[in-house]
Scaffold this motif. Structure first.
Motif, mmCIF file in Angstrom:
data_model
loop_
_atom_site.group_PDB
_atom_site.id
_atom_site.type_symbol
_atom_site.label_atom_id
_atom_site.label_comp_id
_atom_site.label_asym_id
_atom_site.label_seq_id
_atom_site.Cartn_x
_atom_site.Cartn_y
_atom_site.Cartn_z
ATOM 1 N N ILE A 90 0.860 -1.178 0.000
ATOM 2 C CA ILE A 90 0.000 0.000 0.000
ATOM 3 C C ILE A 90 0.901 1.233 0.000
ATOM 4 C CG2 ILE A 90 -2.006 -1.060 1.082
ATOM 5 C CD1 ILE A 90 -1.075 0.154 3.776
ATOM 6 N N LEU A 91 0.389 2.318 -0.582
ATOM 7 C CA LEU A 91 1.176 3.551 -0.687
ATOM 8 C C LEU A 91 0.305 4.739 -0.296
ATOM 9 C CD1 LEU A 91 3.696 5.169 -1.670
ATOM 10 C CD2 LEU A 91 2.551 5.325 -3.894
ATOM 11 N N SER A 92 0.744 5.473 0.719
ATOM 12 C CA SER A 92 0.066 6.717 1.078
ATOM 13 C C SER A 92 0.735 7.876 0.338
ATOM 14 C CB SER A 92 0.164 6.982 2.579
ATOM 15 O OG SER A 92 -0.426 5.923 3.308
ATOM 16 N N ILE A 93 -0.088 8.633 -0.385
ATOM 17 C CA ILE A 93 0.417 9.848 -1.041
ATOM 18 C C ILE A 93 -0.270 11.042 -0.405
ATOM 19 C CG2 ILE A 93 0.625 11.173 -3.170
ATOM 20 C CD1 ILE A 93 0.712 8.634 -4.735
ATOM 21 N N ASP A 94 0.544 11.942 0.118
ATOM 22 C CA ASP A 94 0.049 13.192 0.689
ATOM 23 C C ASP A 94 0.507 14.299 -0.255
ATOM 24 O OD1 ASP A 94 -0.802 15.249 2.331
ATOM 25 O OD2 ASP A 94 0.199 14.479 4.124
ATOM 26 N N PHE A 95 -0.446 15.162 -0.641
ATOM 27 C CA PHE A 95 -0.114 16.161 -1.664
ATOM 28 C C PHE A 95 -0.883 17.445 -1.389
ATOM 29 C CE2 PHE A 95 -1.002 17.960 -5.973
ATOM 30 C CZ PHE A 95 0.290 18.372 -6.234
ATOM 31 N N GLY A 96 -0.210 18.557 -1.605
ATOM 32 C CA GLY A 96 -0.874 19.851 -1.416
ATOM 33 C C GLY A 96 -0.375 20.842 -2.448
ATOM 34 N N VAL A 97 -1.179 21.859 -2.691
ATOM 35 C CA VAL A 97 -0.760 22.945 -3.585
ATOM 36 C C VAL A 97 -1.086 24.278 -2.918
ATOM 37 C CG1 VAL A 97 -1.308 21.557 -5.623
ATOM 38 C CG2 VAL A 97 -2.916 23.333 -4.889
ATOM 39 N N VAL A 98 -0.412 25.300 -3.431
ATOM 40 C CA VAL A 98 -0.840 26.656 -3.110
ATOM 41 C C VAL A 98 -1.191 27.323 -4.432
ATOM 42 C CG1 VAL A 98 1.561 27.499 -3.021
ATOM 43 C CG2 VAL A 98 -0.270 28.809 -1.907
ATOM 44 N N TRP A 99 -2.379 27.944 -4.437
ATOM 45 C CA TRP A 99 -2.883 28.548 -5.664
ATOM 46 C C TRP A 99 -3.553 29.871 -5.289
ATOM 47 C CZ3 TRP A 99 -7.585 29.908 -7.927
ATOM 48 C CH2 TRP A 99 -7.548 30.094 -9.325
ATOM 49 N N LYS A 100 -3.072 30.939 -5.899
ATOM 50 C CA LYS A 100 -3.578 32.277 -5.579
ATOM 51 C C LYS A 100 -3.592 32.540 -4.076
ATOM 52 C CE LYS A 100 -6.016 33.078 -9.871
ATOM 53 N NZ LYS A 100 -7.235 33.427 -10.571
ATOM 54 N N GLY A 101 -2.537 32.078 -3.427
ATOM 55 C CA GLY A 101 -2.346 32.410 -2.012
ATOM 56 C C GLY A 101 -2.992 31.465 -1.017
ATOM 57 N N PHE A 102 -3.732 30.464 -1.515
ATOM 58 C CA PHE A 102 -4.408 29.553 -0.586
ATOM 59 C C PHE A 102 -3.982 28.104 -0.793
ATOM 60 C CE2 PHE A 102 -7.117 33.241 -0.296
ATOM 61 C CZ PHE A 102 -7.431 33.257 1.052
ATOM 62 N N PHE A 103 -3.886 27.408 0.330
ATOM 63 C CA PHE A 103 -3.436 26.026 0.310
ATOM 64 C C PHE A 103 -4.603 25.037 0.229
ATOM 65 C CE2 PHE A 103 0.281 28.066 2.090
ATOM 66 C CZ PHE A 103 1.325 27.323 1.579
ATOM 67 N N GLY A 104 -4.327 23.896 -0.396
ATOM 68 C CA GLY A 104 -5.196 22.726 -0.342
ATOM 69 C C GLY A 104 -4.309 21.555 0.040
ATOM 70 N N ASP A 105 -4.833 20.597 0.791
ATOM 71 C CA ASP A 105 -4.022 19.511 1.342
ATOM 72 C C ASP A 105 -4.898 18.256 1.415
ATOM 73 O OD1 ASP A 105 -2.099 18.063 2.734
ATOM 74 O OD2 ASP A 105 -2.263 19.223 4.589
ATOM 75 N N SER A 106 -4.408 17.163 0.850
ATOM 76 C CA SER A 106 -5.202 15.939 0.837
ATOM 77 C C SER A 106 -4.280 14.728 0.757
ATOM 78 C CB SER A 106 -6.150 15.967 -0.378
ATOM 79 O OG SER A 106 -6.970 14.817 -0.417
ATOM 80 N N ALA A 107 -4.750 13.615 1.245
ATOM 81 C CA ALA A 107 -3.943 12.386 1.193
ATOM 82 C C ALA A 107 -4.850 11.181 0.967
ATOM 83 C CB ALA A 107 -3.160 12.204 2.487
ATOM 84 N N ARG A 108 -4.274 10.171 0.346
ATOM 85 C CA ARG A 108 -4.980 8.904 0.130
ATOM 86 C C ARG A 108 -3.984 7.771 0.234
ATOM 87 N NH1 ARG A 108 -7.588 10.097 -5.817
ATOM 88 N NH2 ARG A 108 -8.465 12.136 -5.294
ATOM 89 N N THR A 109 -4.454 6.634 0.727
ATOM 90 C CA THR A 109 -3.639 5.425 0.650
ATOM 91 C C THR A 109 -4.189 4.553 -0.463
ATOM 92 O OG1 THR A 109 -3.121 5.561 2.994
ATOM 93 C CG2 THR A 109 -2.743 3.444 1.925
ATOM 94 N N MET A 110 -3.283 4.120 -1.320
ATOM 95 C CA MET A 110 -3.660 3.404 -2.534
ATOM 96 C C MET A 110 -3.091 1.986 -2.501
ATOM 97 S SD MET A 110 -2.590 6.582 -4.963
ATOM 98 C CE MET A 110 -3.151 8.258 -4.533
ATOM 99 N N ALA A 111 -3.780 1.093 -3.194
ATOM 100 C CA ALA A 111 -3.324 -0.297 -3.284
ATOM 101 C C ALA A 111 -2.455 -0.447 -4.526
ATOM 102 C CB ALA A 111 -4.533 -1.223 -3.379
ATOM 103 N N VAL A 112 -1.319 -1.116 -4.394
ATOM 104 C CA VAL A 112 -0.491 -1.452 -5.548
ATOM 105 C C VAL A 112 -0.913 -2.848 -6.002
ATOM 106 C CG1 VAL A 112 1.854 -1.689 -6.427
ATOM 107 C CG2 VAL A 112 1.399 -0.104 -4.517
ATOM 108 N N GLY A 113 -1.750 -2.899 -7.024
ATOM 109 C CA GLY A 113 -2.282 -4.194 -7.478
ATOM 110 C C GLY A 113 -3.163 -4.818 -6.410
ATOM 111 N N ASN A 114 -3.070 -6.132 -6.284
ATOM 112 C CA ASN A 114 -3.885 -6.838 -5.285
ATOM 113 C C ASN A 114 -3.211 -6.783 -3.924
ATOM 114 O OD1 ASN A 114 -6.106 -7.828 -6.873
ATOM 115 N ND2 ASN A 114 -4.580 -9.110 -7.916
ATOM 116 N N ILE A 115 -4.012 -6.479 -2.905
ATOM 117 C CA ILE A 115 -3.463 -6.403 -1.547
ATOM 118 C C ILE A 115 -4.184 -7.403 -0.647
ATOM 119 C CG2 ILE A 115 -2.675 -4.008 -1.728
ATOM 120 C CD1 ILE A 115 -5.250 -3.164 -0.246
#
Ligand code: MG
Ligand code: MG
Length: 248
Positions: A90-115
């Protein structure tokens, strides 16, 4: 101090949140056996700049990458690298951006094939605990109503919440007040009001908890080496209830 956002500011955060969601969707499509997290990091950065946004984490406190990539027993803040991901992880990806001065932040854990079924249950429990926490994000509730909803769901299924890392307020800053723990007594904590924006982010372990940080100074792993999952959304509290900003 908890910074209250105007409706206009929430609308702008909705735009930055949508960019985060679009890019996480693209990354999720690419999470298959054989891909490396460094490739995913490059995709995230390219897609971000294509949209005129900036990756939020790169350079934040010295963090060197655009995504946090945390497989298996990595809880959060993992560095992307050139190891091809094997089927079954399994792989957790946490990712955020800043756009026009404001942040967004989100994360998901994903399955690599069958788990394994245990990992499948872990992902489902963590995702559901986030949904249940978000359902408590109404004006008039207390902050720990969110925390308690997360904790009771997770522990009811025999998993444990990570206590060393917490969610947070978000806006013009990536990390604003208040801290949003994934545990706590219901009916307590700051009163929730319309215009608050929170990054709610349960981190959940198969095992009993305990965290250690690797020599890179960032990567947090479970002490017992068992898998950990992480789901996060940036959520605005409005008179009409919770609004998930990091969704398409
Ligand atoms: Mg995050
Ligand atoms: Mg966060």
């Amino acid at each position: 101090m908890i910074i209250i956002k105007t409706a206009d500011e929430v609308a702008r955060m909705r735009d930055s949140g949508r960019i985060v969601a679009e890019i996480l969707d693209l990354l999720e499509e690419r999470v298959v056996p054989g891909v490396t997290t460094l490739e995913l990091d490059q995709i995230a950065e390219r897609e971000c700049r294509k949209r005129g946004a900036k990756p939020a984490f790169k350079g934040y406190g010295g963090f060197p990458f655009s995504i946090c990539a945390s497989p298996e027993d990595r809880i959060v803040h993992g560095f992307p690298n050139d190891r091809p991901l094997p089927e079954g992880e399994i792989l957790s990806i946490d990712f955020g951006v800043v756009w026009k001065g404001f942040f967004g932040d989100s994360a998901r854990t994903m399955a690599v094939g069958n788990i394994s079924s245990e990992k499948h249950r872990l992902l489902k429990a963590t995702k559901r605990s986030l949904e249940l926490g978000i359902e408590k994000a109404w004006p008039g509730n207390r902050l720990f109503d969110i925390s308690h909803a997360v904790q009771s769901h997770v522990e009811g299924l025999g998993f444990s919440v990570v206590k060393e890392f917490v969610g947070h307020g978000i806006g013009r800053g990536l990390h604003e007040d208040p801290q949003v723990p994934n545990f706590g007594p219901p009916g307590q904590g700051p009163l929730l009001c319309s215009g608050m924006v929170l990054a709610i982010e349960p981190m959940v372990n198969v095992g009993k908890g305990g965290v250690k940080v690797l020599d890179d100074g960032w990567t947090a792993v479970t002490l017992d080496g068992k898998p950990s999952a992480h789901f996060e959304h940036t959520v605005a509290i409005t008179e009409d209830g919770p609004q998930i900003l990091t969704a398409i």
